[in-house]
Design a protein around this motif. Structure first.
Motif, PDB file in Angstrom:
ATOM      1  N   ASN A  24     -12.244   7.035   1.559  1.00  0.00           N
ATOM      2  CA  ASN A  24     -12.789   5.791   2.120  1.00  0.00           C
ATOM      3  C   ASN A  24     -13.769   6.149   3.209  1.00  0.00           C
ATOM      4  OD1 ASN A  24     -11.541   3.257   1.180  1.00  0.00           O
ATOM      5  ND2 ASN A  24      -9.606   4.176   1.877  1.00  0.00           N
TER       6      ASN A  24
ATOM      7  N   TYR B 191      -3.025   9.003  -4.520  1.00  0.00           N
ATOM      8  CA  TYR B 191      -2.106   8.110  -5.222  1.00  0.00           C
ATOM      9  C   TYR B 191      -1.400   8.913  -6.309  1.00  0.00           C
ATOM     10  CZ  TYR B 191      -5.261   4.364  -3.497  1.00  0.00           C
ATOM     11  OH  TYR B 191      -6.039   3.526  -2.735  1.00  0.00           O
TER      12      TYR B 191
ATOM     13  N   TRP C  63     -15.813   4.008   5.970  1.00  0.00           N
ATOM     14  CA  TRP C  63     -15.979   2.652   6.500  1.00  0.00           C
ATOM     15  C   TRP C  63     -17.014   2.607   7.611  1.00  0.00           C
ATOM     16  CZ3 TRP C  63     -10.293   3.407   6.014  1.00  0.00           C
ATOM     17  CH2 TRP C  63      -9.756   2.682   4.941  1.00  0.00           C
TER      18      TRP C  63
ATOM     19  N   LEU D 279     -16.589   3.942  -1.313  1.00  0.00           N
ATOM     20  CA  LEU D 279     -15.435   4.646  -1.884  1.00  0.00           C
ATOM     21  C   LEU D 279     -15.956   5.846  -2.672  1.00  0.00           C
ATOM     22  CD1 LEU D 279     -13.527   1.558  -3.381  1.00  0.00           C
ATOM     23  CD2 LEU D 279     -13.038   2.730  -1.224  1.00  0.00           C
TER      24      LEU D 279
ATOM     25  N   ASP E 294     -10.979  -5.412   3.541  1.00  0.00           N
ATOM     26  CA  ASP E 294     -11.210  -4.360   4.529  1.00  0.00           C
ATOM     27  C   ASP E 294     -11.677  -4.978   5.854  1.00  0.00           C
ATOM     28  OD1 ASP E 294     -10.471  -2.568   2.609  1.00  0.00           O
ATOM     29  OD2 ASP E 294     -12.431  -1.615   2.392  1.00  0.00           O
TER      30      ASP E 294
ATOM     31  N   THR F  68     -10.493   0.549  -9.242  1.00  0.00           N
ATOM     32  CA  THR F  68     -10.609  -0.390  -8.128  1.00  0.00           C
ATOM     33  C   THR F  68     -10.997  -1.737  -8.726  1.00  0.00           C
ATOM     34  OG1 THR F  68     -11.428   1.433  -6.805  1.00  0.00           O
ATOM     35  CG2 THR F  68     -11.689  -0.787  -5.891  1.00  0.00           C
TER      36      THR F  68
ATOM     37  N   ARG G  47       0.859  -1.183   0.000  1.00  0.00           N
ATOM     38  CA  ARG G  47       0.000   0.000   0.000  1.00  0.00           C
ATOM     39  C   ARG G  47       0.894   1.232   0.000  1.00  0.00           C
ATOM     40  NH1 ARG G  47      -4.433   2.548   4.260  1.00  0.00           N
ATOM     41  NH2 ARG G  47      -5.671   3.500   2.618  1.00  0.00           N
TER      42      ARG G  47
ATOM     43  N   TYR H  60     -14.923   8.746  -5.315  1.00  0.00           N
ATOM     44  CA  TYR H  60     -13.877   9.059  -6.306  1.00  0.00           C
ATOM     45  C   TYR H  60     -13.912  10.560  -6.558  1.00  0.00           C
ATOM     46  CZ  TYR H  60     -13.791   4.053  -6.793  1.00  0.00           C
ATOM     47  OH  TYR H  60     -13.690   2.718  -6.513  1.00  0.00           O
TER      48      TYR H  60
ATOM     49  N   GLN I 167     -11.415   8.751   5.304  1.00  0.00           N
ATOM     50  CA  GLN I 167      -9.977   8.656   5.009  1.00  0.00           C
ATOM     51  C   GLN I 167      -9.751   9.166   3.583  1.00  0.00           C
ATOM     52  OE1 GLN I 167      -7.818   4.980   4.117  1.00  0.00           O
ATOM     53  NE2 GLN I 167      -6.492   5.415   5.861  1.00  0.00           N
TER      54      GLN I 167
ATOM     55  N   ALA J 103      -6.535  -1.362  -5.327  1.00  0.00           N
ATOM     56  CA  ALA J 103      -6.455  -0.098  -6.072  1.00  0.00           C
ATOM     57  C   ALA J 103      -5.343  -0.304  -7.092  1.00  0.00           C
ATOM     58  CB  ALA J 103      -6.135   1.054  -5.133  1.00  0.00           C
TER      59      ALA J 103
ATOM     60  N   LYS K  41      -4.648  10.314  -8.348  1.00  0.00           N
ATOM     61  CA  LYS K  41      -5.981   9.848  -7.928  1.00  0.00           C
ATOM     62  C   LYS K  41      -6.239  10.321  -6.505  1.00  0.00           C
ATOM     63  CE  LYS K  41      -8.299   5.468  -6.741  1.00  0.00           C
ATOM     64  NZ  LYS K  41      -8.091   4.010  -6.733  1.00  0.00           N
TER      65      LYS K  41
ATOM     66  N   HIS L 166     -10.257  -6.790  -2.902  1.00  0.00           N
ATOM     67  CA  HIS L 166     -10.211  -5.681  -3.862  1.00  0.00           C
ATOM     68  C   HIS L 166      -8.846  -5.012  -3.840  1.00  0.00           C
ATOM     69  CE1 HIS L 166     -11.442  -4.016  -0.033  1.00  0.00           C
ATOM     70  NE2 HIS L 166     -10.875  -2.865  -0.421  1.00  0.00           N
TER      71      HIS L 166
HETATM   72  O1  LIG Z   1      -8.309   3.313  -3.990  1.00  0.00           O
HETATM   73  C1  LIG Z   1      -9.094   2.391  -4.172  1.00  0.00           C
HETATM   74  O2  LIG Z   1      -9.611   2.218  -5.292  1.00  0.00           O
HETATM   75  C2  LIG Z   1      -9.431   1.413  -3.085  1.00  0.00           C
HETATM   76  C3  LIG Z   1      -8.838   1.774  -1.743  1.00  0.00           C
HETATM   77  C4  LIG Z   1      -8.983   0.707  -0.716  1.00  0.00           C
HETATM   78  O3  LIG Z   1      -9.413  -0.374  -0.989  1.00  0.00           O
HETATM   79  C5  LIG Z   1      -8.615   0.955   0.707  1.00  0.00           C
HETATM   80  O4  LIG Z   1      -8.022   2.006   0.990  1.00  0.00           O
HETATM   81  O5  LIG Z   1      -8.913   0.093   1.559  1.00  0.00           O
END
Ligand SMILES: O=C(O)CCC(=O)C(=O)O
Ligand SMILES: [Fe+2]
Length: 364
Positions: A352, A261, A354, A286, A272, A298, A210, A288, A257, A340, A348, A338
């Motif tokens: 997030n 990127y 959650w 998520l 997650d 994603t 990450r 965008y 969050q 990114a 990008k 999943h």
């Molecule tokens: O940036 C993304 O498309 C996914 C991010 C993600 O899965 C996360 O931060 O847990």
């Protein structure tokens, strides 16, 4: 990724150990496990993992002197390190310090966990991946019967908005929401966190899987975060009062969050949800906030769906993706894996959101 295989590692010794993935001598620290703790991940047959003492909370022994080495095999899902069981296949040096078995209570709980997991497998054909004490979700789940199904949600804000949820995968349940937020809301969110972003971590550790940066934005930090919390509650079908990010009350959410990127940055396939405690991240929304020039979608590598193979989404600036990390019976959903994908050109910005169930626990 087609061969993704969910597995669980378990520490049955009386010391804290680390789990390392060993890619031909190139070792990556994956997780630290206290006595009796479990770590669940998705992996592939043939990959090697080693278990070594790791009490420093950092690199520890770096797996130079492994206590156990596991090679993942198809059809096996439990990998427990138990010092009472000598692994005849791999000749390992004696540990530098004596390592004993975990407490009797840990070993008894493990036997009970295995008994329950076997019964669950018998009736469902699925491995139990969540914490053994996890119960069915208390929060509602949006139905996702067929790919392409649409659901309209009217938000409770003034003026009310109409949002369209489109099912893009039924297992896991993944929905795309176009136009979740305006360009102005997205840029306000970015401005709130832009100067505070720091290198992201994964389960509390900086990891090469990450590589983004992020900052946390609480619900009360600005009018825009308040509006987005309320709108997220409407999309999730939850009373907005329950999704507070105040962990001292019964709030179910984490602060938003904000993630950035740069080119080349990504988040490899992960979950997650966590098996560390009965409460866990239940749903992920998520947001965008912009559209990279190339890359940055994603991906859901193990989803069951018919629209696209494999599923990789970027709904465009202002869009959102909702997915559930759990199944209606409370088990963690192994299909919610999943990633990114790396940004290739441009940048990008993502947020997030959650939601935990049944209560919010530790933010990893
Ligand atoms: O940036 C993304 O498309 C996914 C991010 C993600 O899965 C996360 O931060 O847990
Ligand atoms: Fe994620």
């Amino acid at each position: 990724m087609a061969q993704a295989l969910p597995v669980k590692f378990k520490n049955l010794c009386n010391r804290t150990v680390g789990v390392w993935q060993d890619r031909s001598g190139d070792r990556e620290s994956m997780h630290q496990l206290k006595p009796g703790a479990t770590y669940a991940i998705n992996t592939r047959p043939g990959l090697r993992f080693c278990v070594a003492l790791d009490e420093g909370g950092g690199g520890g022994a770096g797996c130079e002197r492994p206590l156990a080495v596991f090679t993942i095999t198809q059809g096996r899902y439990l990998y427990a390190y138990d010092p009472r069981e000598k692994d005849e296949a791999t000749e390992l040096p004696e540990p530098e310090e004596p390592v004993g078995a975990a407490d009797a209570s840990v070993l008894a709980a493990w036997l009970e966990e295995r008994r329950q997991a076997a019964a669950y497998f018998e009736t469902t054909g699925r491995h139990w991946m969540a914490h053994p004490g996890r119960v069915s979700p208390q929060l509602p789940m949006r139905a996702a019967e067929r790919v392409g199904d649409e659901l309209e949600v009217r938000t409770s804000e003034t003026p009310s908005r109409s949002l369209q949820l489109t099912v893009v995968s039924t297992a896991p349940r993944v929905f795309v929401v176009k136009n979740f937020l305006s360009a102005e809301e997205a840029s306000k969110l970015i401005e709130l966190g832009r100067d505070r972003i720091e290198r992201s971590s994964q389960r509390g550790r900086v990891s090469s899987s990450r590589t983004s940066s992020n900052a946390w934005l609480s619900r009360g930090s600005a009018p825009v975060t308040e509006v987005l919390f309320r709108r997220a509650a409407d999309v999730l079908g939850i009373d907005e009062a329950r999704i507070s990010d105040d962990s001292s009350s019964s709030g179910l959410c984490e602060p938003i969050q904000l993630v950035h990127y740069a080119p080349g940055q990504k988040y490899d396939a992960h979950y997650d949800w966590s098996e560390a405690e009965p409460n866990s991240r239940f749903a992920t929304l998520l947001l965008y906030l912009n559209e990279p020039e190339l890359g940055g979608s994603t991906a859901f590598p193990t989803t069951v769906h018919t629209m696209e193979e494999p599923l990789a989404l970027h709904p465009g600036a202002g869009g959102a993706v909702l997915f559930y990390n759990h199944l209606p019976d409370g088990n963690a959903d192994v299909n919610s894996l999943h990633a990114a994908l790396p940004v290739v050109r441009g940048e990008k910005w993502l947020a997030n959101f959650w939601v935990w169930d049944p209560v919010r626990g530790q933010v990893a």
